[in-house]
Each structure stands twice: as structure tokens, then as C-alpha cells.
Scaffold this active site. Structure first.
Site, PDB file in Angstrom:
ATOM      1  N   ASN A   1      -7.637   0.401  -9.609  1.00  0.00           N
ATOM      2  CA  ASN A   1      -8.189   1.727  -9.277  1.00  0.00           C
ATOM      3  C   ASN A   1      -7.514   2.801 -10.113  1.00  0.00           C
ATOM      4  OD1 ASN A   1     -10.278   1.867  -7.021  1.00  0.00           O
ATOM      5  ND2 ASN A   1      -8.840   0.331  -6.261  1.00  0.00           N
TER       6      ASN A   1
ATOM      7  N   ARG B   1      12.063   5.654   6.324  1.00  0.00           N
ATOM      8  CA  ARG B   1      10.797   5.975   5.656  1.00  0.00           C
ATOM      9  C   ARG B   1      10.783   7.419   5.144  1.00  0.00           C
ATOM     10  NH1 ARG B   1       6.654   2.995   5.636  1.00  0.00           N
ATOM     11  NH2 ARG B   1       7.220   1.710   7.401  1.00  0.00           N
TER      12      ARG B   1
ATOM     13  N   MET C   1       1.074   0.048  -1.007  1.00  0.00           N
ATOM     14  CA  MET C   1       1.169  -0.768   0.196  1.00  0.00           C
ATOM     15  C   MET C   1       2.276  -0.307   1.148  1.00  0.00           C
ATOM     16  SD  MET C   1      -1.350  -2.638  -0.280  1.00  0.00           S
ATOM     17  CE  MET C   1      -1.218  -3.909   0.966  1.00  0.00           C
TER      18      MET C   1
ATOM     19  N   ILE D   1       3.127   2.614   4.432  1.00  0.00           N
ATOM     20  CA  ILE D   1       2.679   3.694   5.311  1.00  0.00           C
ATOM     21  C   ILE D   1       3.504   4.907   4.941  1.00  0.00           C
ATOM     22  CG2 ILE D   1       2.661   4.491   7.714  1.00  0.00           C
ATOM     23  CD1 ILE D   1       2.126   1.543   8.473  1.00  0.00           C
TER      24      ILE D   1
ATOM     25  N   ASN E   1      -6.904   8.559  -0.434  1.00  0.00           N
ATOM     26  CA  ASN E   1      -6.721   7.104  -0.453  1.00  0.00           C
ATOM     27  C   ASN E   1      -8.076   6.432  -0.598  1.00  0.00           C
ATOM     28  OD1 ASN E   1      -5.363   4.563  -0.018  1.00  0.00           O
ATOM     29  ND2 ASN E   1      -6.130   4.574   2.089  1.00  0.00           N
TER      30      ASN E   1
ATOM     31  N   HIS F   1     -10.065   2.933   0.580  1.00  0.00           N
ATOM     32  CA  HIS F   1      -9.953   1.825   1.531  1.00  0.00           C
ATOM     33  C   HIS F   1     -11.157   0.893   1.358  1.00  0.00           C
ATOM     34  CE1 HIS F   1      -8.684  -0.207   5.157  1.00  0.00           C
ATOM     35  NE2 HIS F   1      -9.958  -0.245   5.503  1.00  0.00           N
TER      36      HIS F   1
HETATM   37  C1  GRF Z   1      -7.983  -1.976  -3.356  1.00  0.00           C
HETATM   38  O1  GRF Z   1      -8.869  -2.892  -2.790  1.00  0.00           O
HETATM   39  C2  GRF Z   1      -7.881  -0.743  -2.487  1.00  0.00           C
HETATM   40  O2  GRF Z   1      -9.059  -0.450  -1.806  1.00  0.00           O
HETATM   41  C3  GRF Z   1      -6.798  -1.116  -1.509  1.00  0.00           C
HETATM   42  O3  GRF Z   1      -5.888  -1.890  -2.256  1.00  0.00           O
HETATM   43  C4  GRF Z   1      -6.550  -2.484  -3.372  1.00  0.00           C
HETATM   44  C5  GRF Z   1      -5.797  -2.045  -4.590  1.00  0.00           C
HETATM   45  O4  GRF Z   1      -6.263  -2.643  -5.771  1.00  0.00           O
HETATM   46  N1  GRF Z   1      -6.231   0.076  -0.896  1.00  0.00           N
HETATM   47  P1  GRF Z   1      -5.789  -2.081  -7.168  1.00  0.00           P
HETATM   48  O5  GRF Z   1      -4.259  -2.123  -7.183  1.00  0.00           O
HETATM   49  O6  GRF Z   1      -6.313  -0.704  -7.338  1.00  0.00           O
HETATM   50  O7  GRF Z   1      -6.362  -3.038  -8.183  1.00  0.00           O
END
Ligand code: GRF
Length: 205
Positions: free
Chosen positions: A14, A66, A95, A97, A112, A114
Site C-alpha cells: 500500500n 505504548r 501492525m 495498536i 488507515n 482495512h
Molecule cells: C493490507 O491488507 C492492509 O489492508 C492491512 O494490512 C495489509 C498490509 O499490506 N491493514 P501491505 O504491507 O500494504 O502490503
């Protein structure tokens, strides 16, 4: 121009689609920094190759809570001009919170992606959740980050059909293709100041 900070933990696909859209001059935003909580994240090499500053704040073995970790993130964001006033923070497969401190400081400035149609299937393994539930459609959602888990105002969604023979892998692939399309689009709307948030709704003009 606004400064963009992208937070990643792994693959970074992404992040790559966002950076490539910016480079293609589709989005008027400065890609200021990519921050990873994991020094092994594949996305770090991609960001470097695209000429973007990278920083690692290793979360494994981090001595502190955190909030203290997120204070480090805030420090680095500020160093690159990604301030609450003049910045946008994008979580792209980050990854962790994030703490209320970070959410409050960057209210409606953190977004974000999702891999499900929120509010359905928040949390982890959303593609598997959708398959196990037996929904006929799923998709992805770009949303502002609030104090809850995947609960903030929704900016954009895209739907994909779940076919009888879909597996977690094939569904993830279909959804990811849409993620790569809508995440840059949502950032462009933000950069062009076309999103207004009132209550839990994000209005697009
Ligand atoms: C994606 O599926 C996103 O929706 C989720 O984690 C994944 C990340 O993939 N939050 P990348 O690191 O962007 O390839």
C-alpha cells in the site's frame, strides 16, 4: 504543501502504491518519511528505492509502554514536518495498536486501510473472517483512526464479490488490488481538503 508520514510493519505494497501515485503527481503532498516498527520490513527497501526517507523505531524489545513508544513516533514525525497542523499520517499495514496520546494529538489526521467493509470484520484476518461468515461480498475501507479498533469515520470503501471457490489467498489478492486503488484516492481527497469530519461521518465534497 502537507507532509505525509507513512507507518508500515511489513510488505509495504500500500505504501508503494501511495508513493507511486505521489510521484506520478496525482497527489499534492510531500512524502516526508516512512517509519517502520520492524527493521526487517520489506517495504523499507521499496521506500528507499523511491527516494523517500526511512526511519526504524524497533518495537521488539522496546523498553517502555505504548505511550512512550508512540512518543518516539511523534518525535520522528515532527522531525520531518509531519505535524498535526501540517501533516497526514497513513497507517499502511502498521501492525500495532496506537495509543490514545497519538490519536488525540493527530485527531482526524491519521488514516488507515482495512481489508474488509467496516464495520464488518474489524481486527485481524478480516479476509478469513468474511469467508468463514459466508458473506457474498467483502472489500476494503479507508477510515480515520479514532480511539477504537477500526471504528473511525469512513472515507472510502470498495466492494469485491466473493465467489464460491475463493480462498483466503485469492480473496486477499482481489481486495489488495482495490486497496491499492482507493488508498491513494482517499489521500488525494485529504490533500485537496475535500474531506470534512462531523461526528462520526466523513463528508466528501
Ligand atoms: C493490507 O491488507 C492492509 O489492508 C492491512 O494490512 C495489509 C498490509 O499490506 N491493514 P501491505 O504491507 O500494504 O502490503
Amino acid at each position: 504543501m502537507l507532509n505525509l508520514g507513512i507507518l508500515i510493519s511489513g510488505r509495504g505494497s500500500n505504501m508503494e502504491s501511495i508513493l507511486k501515485s505521489i510521484k506520478a503527481k496525482k497527489i499534492p503532498i510531500n512524502p516526508a518519511v516512512v517509519i517502520s516498527n520492524n527493521s526487517n520490513a520489506k517495504g523499507l527497501a521499496i521506500a528507499k528505492k523511491l527516494g523517500v526517507n526511512v526511519e526504524v523505531i524497533e518495537s521488539k524489545n522496546f523498553k517502555g509502554n505504548r505511550t512512550e513508544y508512540d512518543e518516539k513516533i511523534i518525535e520522528v514525525l515532527k522531525k520531518y514536518g509531519v505535524t498535526p497542523k501540517n501533516g497526514l499520517v497513513c497507517l499502511a499495514g502498521f501492525m500495532r495498536i496506537i495509543s490514545p496520546t497519538l490519536v488525540k494529538k493527530y485527531k482526524n489526521k491519521i488514516i488507515n486501510i482495512h481489508p474488509a467493509l467496516l464495520p464488518a470484520f474489524p481486527g485481524l484476518n478480516s479476509q478469513k473472517q468474511a469467508l468463514d461468515y459466508g458473506t457474498k461480498f467483502s472489500g476494503c475501507t479507508v477510515h480515520f483512526v479514532d480511539a477504537g479498533m477500526d471504528t473511525g469515520p469512513i472515507i472510502m470503501q470498495s466492494v469485491v464479490e466473493i465467489k464460491e471457490n475463493d480462498t483466503e489467498i485469492s480473496l486477499s489478492k482481489k481486495i489488495l488490488k482495490e486497496e491499492h486503488r482507493i488508498y491513494p484516492e482517499a489521500i488525494e481527497l485529504f490533500a485537496r481538503k475535500k474531506i470534512k469530519v462531523s461526528g462520526r461521518k466523513a463528508h466528501i465534497s
